[in-house]
Design a protein around this motif. Sequence first.
Motif, PDB file in Angstrom:
ATOM      1  N   UNK A   1      32.718  94.348  80.814  1.00 39.50           N
ATOM      2  CA  UNK A   1      32.773  93.546  79.583  1.00 39.50           C
ATOM      3  C   UNK A   1      31.790  92.386  79.592  1.00 39.50           C
ATOM      4  N   UNK A   2      31.457  91.879  80.798  1.00 39.09           N
ATOM      5  CA  UNK A   2      30.534  90.733  80.870  1.00 39.09           C
ATOM      6  C   UNK A   2      29.150  91.074  80.318  1.00 39.09           C
ATOM      7  N   UNK A   3      28.778  92.356  80.398  1.00 40.12           N
ATOM      8  CA  UNK A   3      27.477  92.763  79.848  1.00 40.12           C
ATOM      9  C   UNK A   3      27.430  92.462  78.355  1.00 40.12           C
ATOM     10  N   UNK A   4      28.489  92.851  77.663  1.00 38.60           N
ATOM     11  CA  UNK A   4      28.553  92.615  76.214  1.00 38.60           C
ATOM     12  C   UNK A   4      28.708  91.129  75.910  1.00 38.60           C
ATOM     13  N   UNK A   5      29.571  90.448  76.644  1.00 44.40           N
ATOM     14  CA  UNK A   5      29.802  89.013  76.420  1.00 44.40           C
ATOM     15  C   UNK A   5      28.507  88.227  76.592  1.00 44.40           C
ATOM     16  N   UNK A   6      27.762  88.525  77.632  1.00 46.54           N
ATOM     17  CA  UNK A   6      26.514  87.799  77.902  1.00 46.54           C
ATOM     18  C   UNK A   6      25.444  88.114  76.856  1.00 46.54           C
ATOM     19  N   UNK A   7      25.363  89.359  76.418  1.00 53.90           N
ATOM     20  CA  UNK A   7      24.381  89.746  75.400  1.00 53.90           C
ATOM     21  C   UNK A   7      24.647  88.984  74.102  1.00 53.90           C
ATOM     22  N   UNK A   8      25.929  88.911  73.703  1.00 51.07           N
ATOM     23  CA  UNK A   8      26.297  88.194  72.477  1.00 51.07           C
ATOM     24  C   UNK A   8      26.007  86.699  72.621  1.00 51.07           C
ATOM     25  N   UNK A   9      26.311  86.141  73.790  1.00 55.06           N
ATOM     26  CA  UNK A   9      26.059  84.716  74.027  1.00 55.06           C
ATOM     27  C   UNK A   9      24.565  84.409  73.984  1.00 55.06           C
ATOM     28  N   UNK A  10      23.759  85.219  74.648  1.00 56.09           N
ATOM     29  CA  UNK A  10      22.328  84.950  74.766  1.00 56.09           C
ATOM     30  C   UNK A  10      21.568  85.214  73.470  1.00 56.09           C
ATOM     31  N   UNK A  11      21.947  86.269  72.744  1.00 59.83           N
ATOM     32  CA  UNK A  11      21.170  86.659  71.567  1.00 59.83           C
ATOM     33  C   UNK A  11      21.755  86.138  70.245  1.00 59.83           C
ATOM     34  N   UNK A  12      23.058  85.905  70.203  1.00 60.78           N
ATOM     35  CA  UNK A  12      23.678  85.437  68.960  1.00 60.78           C
ATOM     36  C   UNK A  12      24.239  84.024  69.067  1.00 60.78           C
ATOM     37  N   UNK A  13      24.302  83.505  70.279  1.00 56.55           N
ATOM     38  CA  UNK A  13      24.826  82.146  70.466  1.00 56.55           C
ATOM     39  C   UNK A  13      26.324  82.038  70.236  1.00 56.55           C
ATOM     40  N   UNK A  14      27.037  83.142  70.396  1.00 54.98           N
ATOM     41  CA  UNK A  14      28.472  83.162  70.140  1.00 54.98           C
ATOM     42  C   UNK A  14      29.245  83.352  71.441  1.00 54.98           C
ATOM     43  N   UNK A  15      30.222  82.497  71.660  1.00 55.19           N
ATOM     44  CA  UNK A  15      31.075  82.611  72.838  1.00 55.19           C
ATOM     45  C   UNK A  15      32.277  83.496  72.530  1.00 55.19           C
ATOM     46  N   UNK A  16      32.457  84.526  73.325  1.00 54.70           N
ATOM     47  CA  UNK A  16      33.611  85.413  73.175  1.00 54.70           C
ATOM     48  C   UNK A  16      34.647  85.044  74.244  1.00 54.70           C
ATOM     49  N   UNK A  17      35.866  84.796  73.806  1.00 55.14           N
ATOM     50  CA  UNK A  17      36.948  84.504  74.735  1.00 55.14           C
ATOM     51  C   UNK A  17      37.834  85.739  74.860  1.00 55.14           C
ATOM     52  N   UNK A  18      37.852  86.325  76.050  1.00 54.99           N
ATOM     53  CA  UNK A  18      38.707  87.486  76.287  1.00 54.99           C
ATOM     54  C   UNK A  18      40.106  86.975  76.628  1.00 54.99           C
ATOM     55  N   UNK A  19      41.074  87.299  75.783  1.00 53.28           N
ATOM     56  CA  UNK A  19      42.433  86.791  75.976  1.00 53.28           C
ATOM     57  C   UNK A  19      43.315  87.842  76.629  1.00 53.28           C
ATOM     58  N   UNK A  20      44.283  87.382  77.414  1.00 60.38           N
ATOM     59  CA  UNK A  20      45.196  88.341  78.048  1.00 60.38           C
ATOM     60  C   UNK A  20      46.243  88.795  77.043  1.00 60.38           C
ATOM     61  N   UNK A  21      47.023  89.797  77.440  1.00 61.30           N
ATOM     62  CA  UNK A  21      47.992  90.395  76.529  1.00 61.30           C
ATOM     63  C   UNK A  21      49.059  89.426  76.069  1.00 61.30           C
ATOM     64  N   UNK A  22      49.497  88.546  76.945  1.00 55.10           N
ATOM     65  CA  UNK A  22      50.533  87.573  76.579  1.00 55.10           C
ATOM     66  C   UNK A  22      50.038  86.622  75.506  1.00 55.10           C
ATOM     67  N   UNK A  23      48.800  86.181  75.635  1.00 50.17           N
ATOM     68  CA  UNK A  23      48.226  85.279  74.629  1.00 50.17           C
ATOM     69  C   UNK A  23      48.055  86.001  73.300  1.00 50.17           C
ATOM     70  N   UNK A  24      47.634  87.260  73.344  1.00 48.56           N
ATOM     71  CA  UNK A  24      47.496  88.050  72.121  1.00 48.56           C
ATOM     72  C   UNK A  24      48.848  88.190  71.414  1.00 48.56           C
TER      73      UNK A  24
END
Length: 489
Positions: free
Chosen positions: A92-115
């Motif tokens: 998942x870090x591959x996608x998270x880093x690509x979005x951060x570097x190219x779109x400037x968007x931080x993705x927060x991966x939440x656990x099931x309890x938080x969801x």
Amino acid sequence: MAKVTTIIDIGSNSMRMVVMQKSSRFAFHLVNETKARVKISEGSYENGGNLQEVPMQRAFNSLKSFLNISKSLKSRKIFCVATSAMRDAPNSKIFVNKVKNELGLDIKIIDGSKEAYYGGVAALNLINANNFITVDIGGGSTEFAIVKNGNIEHVLSLNIGTVRLSELYFFKGDIQGAKNYILNKLEELKTCGYEIPEIVIGIGGSIRALSKIVMKRNSYPLDVLHGFSYDVPSNKYVFDAIINAKNNNTLKVIGVKKERFDTIKEGTFIFNTILEELNIKQVITSGAGVREGVYLTDLLRNSNCKFPSNFNVSVRSLLDRFEVDNKTSSYNGANARKIFDVLKPIHQLDDKYRTLLVIASKLHSIGNSLNFYKGNDSTADFILNGLNYDFLHSSRVTVAHIIKFSKKSLPMQKDITRYRMLLPSLETMQWLSFMISLNLLINNDLSSPKVEYNLKDSKLCIDMESDIYLVKSELDKLQMPKGIKIKIK
């Protein structure tokens, strides 16, 4: 908190975005909702959970479009959360880093309890119920939140999802294997130590799609999903028809939309199994879920993630947006309460109708902004969709019709035929119509006059501090329910 806020939820099957705009401290309304069925988890469960290149690219391209919408709407704050597929994926870090570097968007991966917690917060604040369990079926997991007396007692996430079970069982024709898998996972919920309520708040695309079909099959008069309630036993045939459908043509005949062909059978199977195992008899559909929960958790962070008591976000938002004069709105609400209470020995209506009468009286004038000469009708039509949070369907329809009938003449049976399954009796509607009409007449000149009401021998005596010609001249034209007369001192 920013005035305009964007929340993006990257699920296993769909990626969704909502944009909310605040109108006052706790009030807000939806200004945009966008969905893309990117299926980011496609192929992952057969490949060790790893996200595949093509689905990741679809998700990336959709995020670019989402951010364009957010920017155009002048959003100053963005939350982006990712759920089951992303938290399961080793890469998942591959996608998270690509979005951060190219779109400037931080993705927060939440656990099931938080969801699960976010779903619980959304239902707790935006659905009219105090004791329930949320069921949020996604592509990779299903989340549960047990709510008792208006408090979230327990949250749980189980790896039961439409995409996950499709790849592991359904594509292989192993239906019994899928059922055994679900039942085995549900043991964790059944033995959690908390009593499971008898009402389910259904969240997620599969459950909403099911509700739409149930509404259509029952000729339901209101085309609004949020807050729609149905009993499970009498609608079991809908579930069975979908589960047993042989092909897409059969699904189409049942009423399933094309974009749901690939997941509706699996989603229905999962939901049906959960309802049977938990012995659930009633489902309330929620149009709000994780996204709204993320927003509310931030908005209400200093209020224990709950709105203040007696606060309704829909009413406050409408008053804010239509710039209804606070003095007039407050007066109309207080005067409606006085009229209802003094006449209660005659009308004998449940106190819930006092609440609806007060709300209708406060919101009455918003229609003037939409179409002055058809103000009542415009308000009524708008209310059917505008009271979108924390209202039972019967309540929002009743409020709309109280306003619609705030005229000199009382409604007739033909006037309530279309919504008869959601409205109270004709006699009740006539009393509510009369009381709001009298209320608005008293404040006809918008002076908020001081008035005292007394009931004696079925005669309502109105003692007005000042002589208002507009009131006295129009009072004789006001049609009254049987058993009541009016006298102005």
